[in-house]
Design an enzyme around this catalytic site. Structure first.
Site, PDB file in Angstrom:
ATOM      1  CD  GLU A  19      15.219 -28.525  33.533  1.00  0.00           C
ATOM      2  OE1 GLU A  19      14.876 -29.403  32.732  1.00  0.00           O
ATOM      3  OE2 GLU A  19      14.672 -27.408  33.555  1.00  0.00           O
ATOM      4  CE1 TYR A  26      16.007 -29.736  28.306  1.00  0.00           C
ATOM      5  CE2 TYR A  26      16.235 -31.017  30.328  1.00  0.00           C
ATOM      6  CZ  TYR A  26      15.657 -29.983  29.618  1.00  0.00           C
ATOM      7  OH  TYR A  26      14.736 -29.178  30.235  1.00  0.00           O
ATOM      8  CG  ASP A  73      12.433 -30.194  26.221  1.00  0.00           C
ATOM      9  OD1 ASP A  73      12.186 -29.517  25.200  1.00  0.00           O
ATOM     10  OD2 ASP A  73      11.820 -30.048  27.293  1.00  0.00           O
TER      11      ASP A  73
END
Ligand code: SF4
Length: 341
Positions: A47, A128, A146
Site C-alpha cells: 500500500e 488511507y 484513494d
C-alpha cells in the site's frame, strides 16, 4: 462559500453496488503478488509503495523489498541506509524512513495493530493506509478512499463539485464506510479500487463493461468526462541549489541536509539553497522533486572538506548512503560517477 456536501448514492445503488462489484471482482481481478495472502506487513508495504507509482512499476520493487525485509522484525532491525537503498527509484524516501520507524514501534509493542484507529498512531499511517491495512488484512469493516475510489464514487453519484474539501472528503469516507459494511470489506475495497484502476479510468473509462453502469449518474447524464473535477495543482516552488563537491581519494564529503527543504534530513552534498521567483539564466541542470523545481549549479570544493562535520563516503557507495537521483546527477555532472540515465 462552503463547499456543497457530497450527494451520496441512492438507497437502491447502496444496496446493489457492493454485491455487483464483488461478483465482477471475483471474475476480473488481476493476480497481484500482494493479493496472494492477508499478511498485514506485506499488505502494508504494497500500500505504501502503491501510493506513489503504478502497479506495474511497483511489482519488482515489492518483490525485491520483501526478499530483503520479509517481515516486521527484519525491517525494524535493518540499518536505515539499507532500507533507503532498497527503496531507491521509488522516490519519496520519507515514506521508507517512516515505514522502518513504524516497524520498530510494532516490534516494540509486540503485535501488529488490527484496527485503523490503532494503526493511525504509527508513523506514516494516514487515513488511507490505516484503513487499507485494517480492512484488507484484518477484515475491519471500513472503506478506503484513494484517487480510484473518489473517481468511482463521484461518477456513480454524479457529483460535479470540488471533492478535495474536508467536508466532501468526510462525506466520501462515510459513503465508502457504509458500502464496506454490507459485505466482505476486503472484497469491496479491492473491487472498487480495481474498478477505478482498470475500468473507471481517468480518461476514456470503458463504461460498456462496467458492472455498475446502471447506477452511474455521470454516465446517464453524459458527464463522465467532467467528473471528478480536476484538482488545481499548486505551483512548483523554484529553488537554486549550489552543492559543493569536495573530493579526495575517491571519496566525497556528505552532510546531513538541514539547509534545503527538499531531501530534508538525508545525506546530501554540502552547499547552499535559496528560493527564487524565477529560474536562473544559467544552471547545470534542472531536477524536480515533488513540489520543487531545483536548478542546480554545482561548485568544485576543496580536498580539505566543507566547514563543520561531514562524512567521507567512497564514490562507489554514495548511492547506498543517499539513493536520490539528484545527488547522482550532481556527481555525474563532474564525471565523478557514471549514471545510466
Ligand atoms: Fe465509471 Fe463508466 Fe462505470 Fe460510471 S459507468 S462507474 S463512469 S466506468
Amino acid at each position: 462559500m462552503s463547499s456543497p456536501s457530497f450527494r451520496p448514492l441512492s438507497a437502491a445503488a447502496e444496496q446493489a453496488v457492493p454485491s455487483e462489484l464483488a461478483q465482477w471482482f471475483s471474475a476480473s481481478r488481476r493476480a497481484l503478488p500482494w493479493r496472494a495472502h492477508r499478511d498485514p506487513y506485506k499488505i502494508w508495504v504494497s500500500e505504501v509503495m502503491l501510493q506513489q507509482t503504478t502497479v506495474a512499476a511497483v511489482v519488482p520493487y515489492y518483490e525485491r523489498f520483501l526478499k530483503q525485509f520479509p517481515d516486521v522484525k527484519t525491517l525494524a532491525r535493518a540499518p536505515e541506509e539499507k532500507v533507503l537503498a532498497a527503496w531507491a527509484g521509488l522516490g519519496y524516501y520519507s515514506r521508507a524512513r517512516r515505514l522502518r520507524q513504524a516497524a520498530q514501534e510494532i516490534l516494540k509493542n509486540g503485535s501488529f495493530p488490527a484496527s485503523h484507529k490503532e494503526l493511525l498512531k504509527l508513523p506514516g499511517f494516514g487515513p488511507y493506509t490505516a484503513r487499507a491495512v485494517s480492512s484488507l488484512a484484518f477484515g475491519e469493516k471500513v472503506g478506503v478512499v484513494d484517487g480510484n475510489v473518489i473517481r468511482v464514487l463521484t461518477r456513480l453519484s454524479g457529483f460535479p463539485h470540488p471533492w478535495w474539501g474536508s467536508k466532501v472528503q468526510r462525506s466520501l469516507q462515510a459513503q465508502a464506510d457504509l458500502l464496506a459494511q454490507s459485505t466482505d470489506p476486503y472484497v469491496f475495497n479491492q473491487a472498487i479500487m480495481e474498478l477505478g484502476a482498470t475500468v473507471c479510468t481517468p480518461q476514456k473509462p470503458t463504461c460498456t463493461v462496467c458492472p455498475v453502469i446502471e447506477h452511474c449518474q455521470a454516465h446517464q447524464r453524459k458527464q463522465v468526462a467532467s467528473i471528478p473535477l480536476a484538482r488545481p495543482r499548486p505551483a512548483k516552488k523554484i529553488w537554486i541549489w549550489q552543492p559543493s563537491l569536495h573530493v579526495r581519494e575517491a571519496k566525497v564529503a556528505l552532510v546531513v541536509n538541514n539547509y534545503a527543504p527538499f531531501l530534508k534530513g538525508q545525506w546530501m552534498l554540502p552547499g547552499t539553497a535559496r528560493p527564487s521567483q524565477k529560474p536562473p539564466q544559467e544552471f547545470a541542470f534542472k531536477h524536480t522533486i515533488t513540489n520543487y523545481d531545483i536548478f542546480v549549479l554545482p561548485r568544485q570544493g576543496s580536498a580539505s572538506g566543507p566547514k563543520g562535520s561531514c562524512e567521507w563516503v567512497p564514490l562507489a557507495k554514495v548511492s547506498e548512503k543517499t539513493p536520490s537521483s539528484l545527488i547522482k546527477k550532481a556527481l555525474s555532472h563532474y564525471k565523478l560517477i557514471e549514471t545510466s540515465s
